[in-house]
Scaffold this motif. Structure first.
Motif, PDB file in Angstrom:
ATOM      1  N   LYS A 303       0.841  -1.204   0.000  1.00  0.00           N
ATOM      2  CA  LYS A 303       0.000   0.000   0.000  1.00  0.00           C
ATOM      3  C   LYS A 303       0.871   1.247   0.000  1.00  0.00           C
ATOM      4  O   LYS A 303       2.005   1.241   0.492  1.00  0.00           O
ATOM      5  CB  LYS A 303      -0.929   0.003   1.218  1.00  0.00           C
ATOM      6  N   THR A 304       0.320   2.320  -0.538  1.00  0.00           N
ATOM      7  CA  THR A 304       1.010   3.601  -0.554  1.00  0.00           C
ATOM      8  C   THR A 304       0.037   4.674  -0.085  1.00  0.00           C
ATOM      9  O   THR A 304      -1.166   4.431   0.034  1.00  0.00           O
ATOM     10  CB  THR A 304       1.540   3.919  -1.969  1.00  0.00           C
ATOM     11  N   VAL A 305       0.556   5.856   0.183  1.00  0.00           N
ATOM     12  CA  VAL A 305      -0.302   6.982   0.564  1.00  0.00           C
ATOM     13  C   VAL A 305      -0.470   7.889  -0.648  1.00  0.00           C
ATOM     14  O   VAL A 305       0.517   8.346  -1.230  1.00  0.00           O
ATOM     15  CB  VAL A 305       0.288   7.786   1.745  1.00  0.00           C
ATOM     16  N   LYS A 306      -1.699   8.108  -1.033  1.00  0.00           N
ATOM     17  CA  LYS A 306      -2.015   8.978  -2.172  1.00  0.00           C
ATOM     18  C   LYS A 306      -3.163   9.896  -1.791  1.00  0.00           C
ATOM     19  O   LYS A 306      -4.217   9.429  -1.349  1.00  0.00           O
ATOM     20  CB  LYS A 306      -2.378   8.151  -3.404  1.00  0.00           C
ATOM     21  N   ASP A 307      -2.926  11.201  -1.921  1.00  0.00           N
ATOM     22  CA  ASP A 307      -3.950  12.205  -1.593  1.00  0.00           C
ATOM     23  C   ASP A 307      -4.498  12.030  -0.179  1.00  0.00           C
ATOM     24  O   ASP A 307      -5.702  12.154   0.074  1.00  0.00           O
ATOM     25  CB  ASP A 307      -5.096  12.153  -2.611  1.00  0.00           C
ATOM     26  N   GLY A 308      -3.592  11.704   0.756  1.00  0.00           N
ATOM     27  CA  GLY A 308      -3.982  11.596   2.157  1.00  0.00           C
ATOM     28  C   GLY A 308      -4.707  10.331   2.539  1.00  0.00           C
ATOM     29  O   GLY A 308      -5.235  10.221   3.651  1.00  0.00           O
ATOM     30  N   LYS A 309      -4.713   9.334   1.634  1.00  0.00           N
ATOM     31  CA  LYS A 309      -5.401   8.074   1.915  1.00  0.00           C
ATOM     32  C   LYS A 309      -4.494   6.892   1.578  1.00  0.00           C
ATOM     33  O   LYS A 309      -3.643   6.974   0.691  1.00  0.00           O
ATOM     34  CB  LYS A 309      -6.684   7.957   1.060  1.00  0.00           C
ATOM     35  N   PHE A 310      -4.705   5.772   2.278  1.00  0.00           N
ATOM     36  CA  PHE A 310      -3.999   4.551   1.929  1.00  0.00           C
ATOM     37  C   PHE A 310      -4.591   3.981   0.649  1.00  0.00           C
ATOM     38  O   PHE A 310      -5.808   3.899   0.501  1.00  0.00           O
ATOM     39  CB  PHE A 310      -4.106   3.510   3.045  1.00  0.00           C
ATOM     40  N   GLN A 311      -3.727   3.591  -0.266  1.00  0.00           N
ATOM     41  CA  GLN A 311      -4.173   3.013  -1.528  1.00  0.00           C
ATOM     42  C   GLN A 311      -3.461   1.686  -1.766  1.00  0.00           C
ATOM     43  O   GLN A 311      -2.231   1.617  -1.757  1.00  0.00           O
ATOM     44  CB  GLN A 311      -3.892   3.966  -2.694  1.00  0.00           C
ATOM     45  N   PHE A 312      -4.235   0.641  -1.976  1.00  0.00           N
ATOM     46  CA  PHE A 312      -3.693  -0.683  -2.281  1.00  0.00           C
ATOM     47  C   PHE A 312      -3.222  -0.677  -3.727  1.00  0.00           C
ATOM     48  O   PHE A 312      -3.987  -0.391  -4.640  1.00  0.00           O
ATOM     49  CB  PHE A 312      -4.795  -1.728  -2.052  1.00  0.00           C
ATOM     50  N   ILE A 313      -1.925  -0.981  -3.952  1.00  0.00           N
ATOM     51  CA  ILE A 313      -1.394  -0.903  -5.315  1.00  0.00           C
ATOM     52  C   ILE A 313      -1.033  -2.262  -5.909  1.00  0.00           C
ATOM     53  O   ILE A 313      -0.837  -2.379  -7.120  1.00  0.00           O
ATOM     54  CB  ILE A 313      -0.169   0.027  -5.392  1.00  0.00           C
ATOM     55  N   GLY A 314      -0.940  -3.298  -5.080  1.00  0.00           N
ATOM     56  CA  GLY A 314      -0.640  -4.620  -5.632  1.00  0.00           C
ATOM     57  C   GLY A 314      -0.133  -5.576  -4.582  1.00  0.00           C
ATOM     58  O   GLY A 314       0.001  -5.229  -3.405  1.00  0.00           O
ATOM     59  N   THR A 315       0.156  -6.790  -5.015  1.00  0.00           N
ATOM     60  CA  THR A 315       0.696  -7.800  -4.107  1.00  0.00           C
ATOM     61  C   THR A 315       2.120  -8.151  -4.524  1.00  0.00           C
ATOM     62  O   THR A 315       2.470  -8.105  -5.702  1.00  0.00           O
ATOM     63  CB  THR A 315      -0.163  -9.077  -4.122  1.00  0.00           C
ATOM     64  N   GLN A 316       2.936  -8.472  -3.533  1.00  0.00           N
ATOM     65  CA  GLN A 316       4.350  -8.765  -3.768  1.00  0.00           C
ATOM     66  C   GLN A 316       4.695 -10.097  -3.115  1.00  0.00           C
ATOM     67  O   GLN A 316       4.308 -10.363  -1.976  1.00  0.00           O
ATOM     68  CB  GLN A 316       5.229  -7.655  -3.166  1.00  0.00           C
ATOM     69  N   LYS A 317       5.435 -10.918  -3.856  1.00  0.00           N
ATOM     70  CA  LYS A 317       5.924 -12.176  -3.300  1.00  0.00           C
ATOM     71  C   LYS A 317       7.426 -12.081  -3.066  1.00  0.00           C
ATOM     72  O   LYS A 317       8.092 -11.171  -3.563  1.00  0.00           O
ATOM     73  CB  LYS A 317       5.582 -13.342  -4.235  1.00  0.00           C
ATOM     74  N   THR A 318       7.962 -13.025  -2.316  1.00  0.00           N
ATOM     75  CA  THR A 318       9.377 -12.969  -1.952  1.00  0.00           C
ATOM     76  C   THR A 318      10.298 -13.167  -3.141  1.00  0.00           C
ATOM     77  O   THR A 318      11.456 -12.765  -3.112  1.00  0.00           O
ATOM     78  CB  THR A 318       9.715 -14.031  -0.886  1.00  0.00           C
ATOM     79  N   ASP A 319       9.802 -13.781  -4.211  1.00  0.00           N
ATOM     80  CA  ASP A 319      10.662 -14.027  -5.367  1.00  0.00           C
ATOM     81  C   ASP A 319      10.759 -12.824  -6.298  1.00  0.00           C
ATOM     82  O   ASP A 319      11.361 -12.896  -7.367  1.00  0.00           O
ATOM     83  CB  ASP A 319      10.172 -15.248  -6.158  1.00  0.00           C
ATOM     84  N   GLY A 320      10.168 -11.701  -5.888  1.00  0.00           N
ATOM     85  CA  GLY A 320      10.247 -10.490  -6.702  1.00  0.00           C
ATOM     86  C   GLY A 320       9.064 -10.279  -7.606  1.00  0.00           C
ATOM     87  O   GLY A 320       8.971  -9.278  -8.295  1.00  0.00           O
ATOM     88  N   GLU A 321       8.119 -11.221  -7.588  1.00  0.00           N
ATOM     89  CA  GLU A 321       6.947 -11.098  -8.448  1.00  0.00           C
ATOM     90  C   GLU A 321       5.942 -10.105  -7.860  1.00  0.00           C
ATOM     91  O   GLU A 321       5.442 -10.285  -6.753  1.00  0.00           O
ATOM     92  CB  GLU A 321       6.277 -12.461  -8.605  1.00  0.00           C
ATOM     93  N   PHE A 322       5.655  -9.033  -8.617  1.00  0.00           N
ATOM     94  CA  PHE A 322       4.696  -8.013  -8.184  1.00  0.00           C
ATOM     95  C   PHE A 322       3.486  -8.057  -9.093  1.00  0.00           C
ATOM     96  O   PHE A 322       3.615  -8.048 -10.314  1.00  0.00           O
ATOM     97  CB  PHE A 322       5.325  -6.616  -8.226  1.00  0.00           C
ATOM     98  N   THR A 323       2.305  -8.118  -8.481  1.00  0.00           N
ATOM     99  CA  THR A 323       1.066  -8.135  -9.255  1.00  0.00           C
ATOM    100  C   THR A 323       0.282  -6.878  -8.945  1.00  0.00           C
ATOM    101  O   THR A 323      -0.269  -6.746  -7.841  1.00  0.00           O
ATOM    102  CB  THR A 323       0.224  -9.378  -8.906  1.00  0.00           C
TER     103      THR A 323
END
Length: 326
Positions: A303-323
């Motif tokens: 998650k990241t902060v965008k415009d003062g709100k938490f925004q879910f941006i994707g899922t990350q695995k330990t092998d470097g795979e980002f969805t």
């Protein structure tokens, strides 16, 4: 039908108080414990539950030592070696950061552990390492040194109170690089304390997102609970956002109830034996345990902060795979 009674114990986020609270719960005759939230207090209280043979289910205590050599401690969250690797890969692989500054709190199991795992897994160069002590509020010296190292990212796993101070002071010093951390930073009070503009782009790993379709019934019910009382909203950071720790608490409760029902007993060892055989899926993912009592999870929410709100941006695995989110 049996009736369950919840008994509260407050560790005041202090290790000594955690032991006292654990001893009081044992004296009260509890047959299982939900918690704790923090690793340091969970580790401190662990021996008390082990000696009394009362099973405990950690909600968001992520340090490996929590369940290590303790057959009565379980947890529904992922661990810091996993989380540290996930964030190192998100920073170094997904975000293409070549250098990092790492800042952590002396003597805090969560902060030092997560920082260490990040450093070990980061693909680029660690150009600065800084530490601070409990209850410090002035981070200008550390941040000035970090700025001089010119990192592409700052990784600073910390408490909620520290997070707001670090973010605000970093931006006031002109540090513009991304600031990242772990699951503790998913708390609305951080944005309130640091300021929405200063928090823009802050990124962290966590266990859950309230927009997950599998959690809709829980989210609806929990928001109704939060909005039913102003004090509930205040304790939740002033909003009705559903944080991961709330979802983990829900899963921990359901795992405990399921174990008690399968044990068909309030005998604490029988309940522990039932927990070992848990095999279900909660709103935060799989709820079966490995030989250490740790939940078998392989994915983190970013998650990241965008415009003062938490925004879910994707899922990350330990092998470097980002969805990324669709």
């Amino acid at each position: 039908t049996s009736k369950l009674e919840l008994v509260e114990g407050d560790h005041h986020a202090e290790q000594t108080a955690a032991v006292t609270a654990a001893q009081q719960l044992i004296s009260d005759g509890v047959v299982g414990v939900l918690g704790s939230s923090g690793s340091g207090v969970a580790i401190a209280a662990g021996d008390t539950f082990k000696t009394a043979a009362v099973p405990a289910i950690g909600c968001s205590c992520t340090n490996p030592q929590v369940t290590s050599d303790n057959e009565f401690y379980f947890r529904v969250c992922f661990l810091d070696p996993f989380q540290g690797t996930v964030m190192a890969n998100y920073a170094g692989v997904t975000s293409n950061c070549k250098s990092a500054a790492v800042i952590c709190q002396n003597g805090d199991d969560y902060s030092t552990g997560l920082a260490s795992y990040f450093k070990n897994a980061f693909k680029g160069n660690i150009v600065y390492e800084g530490t601070y002590n409990t209850n410090e509020s002035d981070f200008n010296a550390i941040l000035t040194a970090a700025k001089a190292a010119n990192p592409d990212v700052i990784f600073c796993p910390s408490s909620i109170a520290t997070a707001g101070l670090v973010i605000k002071q970093a931006r006031e010093l002109g540090i513009t690089c991304p600031i990242m951390a772990g699951d503790t930073w998913e708390n609305e009070t951080i944005i309130k304390n640091a300021g929405a503009e200063n928090c823009e782009g802050v990124t962290f790993s966590t266990f859950f997102d309230e927009n997950d379709a599998n959690a809709s019934e829980f989210v609806t019910g929990f928001k109704a609970y939060l909005n039913s009382d102003k004090q509930n909203l205040k304790l939740n950071g002033g909003t009705d956002g559903v944080a991961a720790v709330s979802a983990l608490g829900f899963d921990a409760y359901n795992v405990a109830v399921d174990a008690i029902e399968r044990a068909q007993s309030t005998d604490t060892t029988a309940i522990r034996d039932a927990l070992v055989k848990s095999d279900s899926t909660g709103i935060t993912g799989p709820l079966s345990f490995d030989e250490n009592g740790d939940a078998k999870k392989d994915m983190a929410y970013i998650k990241t902060v965008k415009d003062g709100k938490f925004q879910f941006i994707g899922t990350q695995k330990t092998d470097g795979e980002f969805t990324p989110v669709n």
